[in-house]
Design a protein around this motif. Structure first.
Motif, PDB file in Angstrom:
ATOM      1  N   ARG A   1      -0.162  -4.886   9.681  1.00 52.35           N
ATOM      2  CA  ARG A   1      -0.957  -4.551   8.492  1.00 52.35           C
ATOM      3  C   ARG A   1      -0.164  -3.658   7.543  1.00 52.35           C
ATOM      4  NH1 ARG A   1      -6.158  -5.618   6.626  1.00 52.35           N
ATOM      5  NH2 ARG A   1      -5.693  -7.271   8.089  1.00 52.35           N
TER       6      ARG A   1
ATOM      7  N   TRP B   1       0.679  -4.391   3.736  1.00 52.73           N
ATOM      8  CA  TRP B   1       0.421  -3.453   2.641  1.00 52.73           C
ATOM      9  C   TRP B   1       1.699  -3.201   1.849  1.00 52.73           C
ATOM     10  CZ3 TRP B   1      -2.983   1.111   4.814  1.00 52.73           C
ATOM     11  CH2 TRP B   1      -4.299   0.671   4.929  1.00 52.73           C
TER      12      TRP B   1
ATOM     13  N   CYS C   1       2.371  -6.087  -0.383  1.00 55.83           N
ATOM     14  CA  CYS C   1       1.406  -6.082  -1.492  1.00 55.83           C
ATOM     15  C   CYS C   1       1.763  -5.020  -2.523  1.00 55.83           C
ATOM     16  CB  CYS C   1      -0.005  -5.839  -0.963  1.00 55.83           C
ATOM     17  SG  CYS C   1      -0.683  -7.226  -0.048  1.00 55.83           S
TER      18      CYS C   1
ATOM     19  N   TYR D   1       0.299   5.863   1.476  1.00 52.79           N
ATOM     20  CA  TYR D   1      -0.100   4.473   1.244  1.00 52.79           C
ATOM     21  C   TYR D   1      -1.300   4.409   0.295  1.00 52.79           C
ATOM     22  CZ  TYR D   1       2.887   2.287   4.792  1.00 52.79           C
ATOM     23  OH  TYR D   1       3.957   1.806   5.497  1.00 52.79           O
TER      24      TYR D   1
ATOM     25  N   LEU E   1      -1.621   2.708  -3.426  1.00 52.07           N
ATOM     26  CA  LEU E   1      -2.614   1.652  -3.626  1.00 52.07           C
ATOM     27  C   LEU E   1      -3.581   2.013  -4.743  1.00 52.07           C
ATOM     28  CD1 LEU E   1      -3.286   0.774   0.108  1.00 52.07           C
ATOM     29  CD2 LEU E   1      -2.209  -0.731  -1.577  1.00 52.07           C
TER      30      LEU E   1
ATOM     31  N   LEU F   1      -5.360  -1.044  -6.296  1.00 54.31           N
ATOM     32  CA  LEU F   1      -5.645  -1.874  -5.127  1.00 54.31           C
ATOM     33  C   LEU F   1      -6.467  -1.163  -4.064  1.00 54.31           C
ATOM     34  CD1 LEU F   1      -2.101  -3.429  -4.627  1.00 54.31           C
ATOM     35  CD2 LEU F   1      -4.088  -4.504  -5.684  1.00 54.31           C
ATOM     36  N   ARG F   2      -6.899   0.045  -4.342  1.00 52.83           N
ATOM     37  CA  ARG F   2      -7.583   0.837  -3.318  1.00 52.83           C
ATOM     38  C   ARG F   2      -8.811   0.132  -2.762  1.00 52.83           C
ATOM     39  NH1 ARG F   2     -10.724   5.498  -5.465  1.00 52.83           N
ATOM     40  NH2 ARG F   2     -12.158   3.780  -5.662  1.00 52.83           N
TER      41      ARG F   2
ATOM     42  N   GLU G   1      -9.560  -3.010  -2.604  1.00 47.71           N
ATOM     43  CA  GLU G   1      -9.223  -4.190  -1.810  1.00 47.71           C
ATOM     44  C   GLU G   1      -8.707  -3.793  -0.432  1.00 47.71           C
ATOM     45  OE1 GLU G   1      -8.268  -3.847  -4.983  1.00 47.71           O
ATOM     46  OE2 GLU G   1      -9.348  -5.463  -5.945  1.00 47.71           O
ATOM     47  N   ALA G   2      -7.948  -2.710  -0.367  1.00 49.93           N
ATOM     48  CA  ALA G   2      -7.360  -2.274   0.899  1.00 49.93           C
ATOM     49  C   ALA G   2      -8.357  -1.507   1.754  1.00 49.93           C
ATOM     50  CB  ALA G   2      -6.135  -1.415   0.637  1.00 49.93           C
TER      51      ALA G   2
END
Length: 84
Positions: A18, A22, A25, A66, A70, A75-76, A78-79
């Motif tokens: 994962r 990440w 991504c 991370y 993000l 992208l927070r 989505e993650a």
């Protein structure tokens, strides 16, 4: 080079996979938004070396680093989905 907080062998396979995902991504989104590594590191208040570790999916990087990247990339959610 900074010392690792967590040796790779101590990270379960699923988590390691994962983190690599990440990292990919993060890099893909950074390039899609035409943001240089230097710019993203500055916006995220991280060093370029830490950003490079994140983009590789390094398990020794902090979770906060991370999430910070993000969040800067948008992208927070989505993650990490919001709690009900």
């Amino acid at each position: 080079m900074p010392a690792r907080n967590t040796p790779p062998a101590a990270v379960p396979t699923l988590i390691g996979e994962r983190l690599v995902l990440w990292g990919r991504c993060i890099r893909a989104q950074r390039l899609a938004q035409r943001i240089t590594a230097r710019e993203l590191a500055e916006r995220s208040d991280l060093s370029r070396a830490t950003l490079q570790r994140l983009e590789r999916g390094d398990p020794g990087a902090s979770a906060a680093a991370y999430f910070r990247v993000l969040m800067v990339l948008g992208l927070r959610d989505e993650a990490v989905p919001s709690l009900p």
